[in-house]
Design an enzyme around this catalytic site. Sequence first.
Site, PDB file in Angstrom:
ATOM      1  N   HIS A   1      -8.102   3.184   3.651  1.00 16.77           N
ATOM      2  CA  HIS A   1      -8.208   3.601   4.444  1.00 16.77           C
ATOM      3  C   HIS A   1      -9.842   3.903   4.713  1.00 16.77           C
ATOM      4  O   HIS A   1      -9.726   3.858   6.231  1.00 16.77           O
ATOM      5  CB  HIS A   1      -7.621   5.660   4.524  1.00 16.77           C
ATOM      6  CG  HIS A   1      -6.048   5.586   3.785  1.00 16.77           C
ATOM      7  ND1 HIS A   1      -5.095   4.640   2.931  1.00 16.77           N
ATOM      8  CD2 HIS A   1      -4.359   5.590   4.691  1.00 16.77           C
ATOM      9  CE1 HIS A   1      -4.015   4.907   3.124  1.00 16.77           C
ATOM     10  NE2 HIS A   1      -3.926   5.582   4.220  1.00 16.77           N
TER      11      HIS A   1
ATOM     12  N   GLU B   1      -4.146   8.402   7.921  1.00 17.07           N
ATOM     13  CA  GLU B   1      -2.762   8.715   8.028  1.00 17.07           C
ATOM     14  C   GLU B   1      -2.857   9.810  10.340  1.00 17.07           C
ATOM     15  O   GLU B   1      -1.024   9.558  10.353  1.00 17.07           O
ATOM     16  CB  GLU B   1      -2.000   9.460   7.485  1.00 17.07           C
ATOM     17  CG  GLU B   1      -2.280   8.627   6.094  1.00 17.07           C
ATOM     18  CD  GLU B   1      -1.332   7.756   5.487  1.00 17.07           C
ATOM     19  OE1 GLU B   1      -0.314   7.543   6.621  1.00 17.07           O
ATOM     20  OE2 GLU B   1      -1.613   6.718   4.783  1.00 17.07           O
TER      21      GLU B   1
ATOM     22  N   ASP C   1       1.191  -1.747  -0.020  1.00 12.72           N
ATOM     23  CA  ASP C   1       0.267  -0.079  -0.062  1.00 12.72           C
ATOM     24  C   ASP C   1       0.910   1.262   0.455  1.00 12.72           C
ATOM     25  O   ASP C   1       2.226   1.400   0.462  1.00 12.72           O
ATOM     26  CB  ASP C   1      -0.286  -0.237   1.512  1.00 12.72           C
ATOM     27  CG  ASP C   1      -1.770   1.654   1.273  1.00 12.72           C
ATOM     28  OD1 ASP C   1      -3.063   1.117   0.065  1.00 12.72           O
ATOM     29  OD2 ASP C   1      -1.963   2.761   2.069  1.00 12.72           O
ATOM     30  N   SER C   2       0.307   2.224  -0.379  1.00 12.40           N
ATOM     31  CA  SER C   2       0.608   3.757  -0.032  1.00 12.40           C
ATOM     32  C   SER C   2       1.210   4.057   1.067  1.00 12.40           C
ATOM     33  O   SER C   2       2.160   5.192   1.562  1.00 12.40           O
ATOM     34  CB  SER C   2       0.339   4.802  -0.792  1.00 12.40           C
ATOM     35  OG  SER C   2      -0.692   5.278  -0.118  1.00 12.40           O
TER      36      SER C   2
ATOM     37  N   CYS D   1      -3.784  -1.059  -2.668  1.00  4.99           N
ATOM     38  CA  CYS D   1      -3.709   0.179  -2.548  1.00  4.99           C
ATOM     39  C   CYS D   1      -5.065   0.298  -4.111  1.00  4.99           C
ATOM     40  O   CYS D   1      -4.571   0.253  -5.519  1.00  4.99           O
ATOM     41  CB  CYS D   1      -2.975   1.001  -3.466  1.00  4.99           C
ATOM     42  SG  CYS D   1      -2.855   3.134  -3.134  1.00  4.99           S
TER      43      CYS D   1
ATOM     44  N   CYS E   1     -11.525   3.308  -1.267  1.00  3.93           N
ATOM     45  CA  CYS E   1      -9.644   3.484  -0.477  1.00  3.93           C
ATOM     46  C   CYS E   1      -9.989   2.541   0.505  1.00  3.93           C
ATOM     47  O   CYS E   1     -10.530   2.330   1.443  1.00  3.93           O
ATOM     48  CB  CYS E   1      -9.616   4.909  -0.194  1.00  3.93           C
ATOM     49  SG  CYS E   1      -8.229   5.200   0.611  1.00  3.93           S
TER      50      CYS E   1
END
Length: 278
Positions: free
Chosen positions: A188, A154, A9-10, A72, A186
């Site tokens: 996240h 994040e 993932d990023s 991702c 996403c």
Amino acid sequence: MQRPIGVFDSGVGGLTVARAIIDQLPAESITYIGDTANGPYGPRAQDEVRHLALDVLDTLVAQGVKMLVIACNTATAAVHDLAVERYERGMGIPVVAVIEPAVRAAVAQSRSGRIGVIATAGTIGSGAYQRAFAEAGVPHIAAAAAPRFVEFVESGVTTGDEVLEAARGYLEPLLAEDPDTLVLGCTHYPLLAGAIGYVAGADVRLVSSAEETAADVYRILSDRGMLAPTTAAPAYEFEATTEAQEPFLRLARRFLGPEVTHVEFHQTGVIHLPGRTD
């Protein structure tokens, strides 16, 4: 086959996919790389994302993984077809990505055929979800970019007035099209499912790409005879591309819970976690 599954993932969002794999495949080892030095990928150009993603995927292959999971959505949109050609067809390493499993689940769950997607600007702008739904027989979806959601996660912020205000701003135009199913496009975003679900309303079903991707991992490994023995003791290795590990560790504990029972820091930025002890 006891080699690890490689998850990429990023940043930290793909830990939701790692969590789902651990839950569904408790005997499997995982090597995870979060490209925290370059993430988030959402605002970056597709060519740049493709270059960054291939660098990380090459690293995972060099570490001996038996499968690659692109956890991702932005990277999936940029590199999936090339990754399949390069690793699966070229090296025999299966590649699983997050968009197609989520699309299949949304189509199966939707009662009306009206489906919405929220994702990063890069994912929405790529048209990857629009194409995948069209191929699945859904010619139109309501799509909206929700870039601040990644910033919230994040930084460890998943509740509060600011999150709700952002959710209303992103979702209200999309909800005007009356979807009954909403894809969290996403990895996240599941950490914000409480706020997203509150704004969307009880009649809108949320689809997490993480759970559906883990189900694909299970199916492919099983079909190919690549599952780890049920008696195997799994090992989890999580790597970040920045030396500042504390934010990654804090969020890893939130995403992975009891799996983070012991952590060792290395100058390389690698975090080693032991296998389950339960």
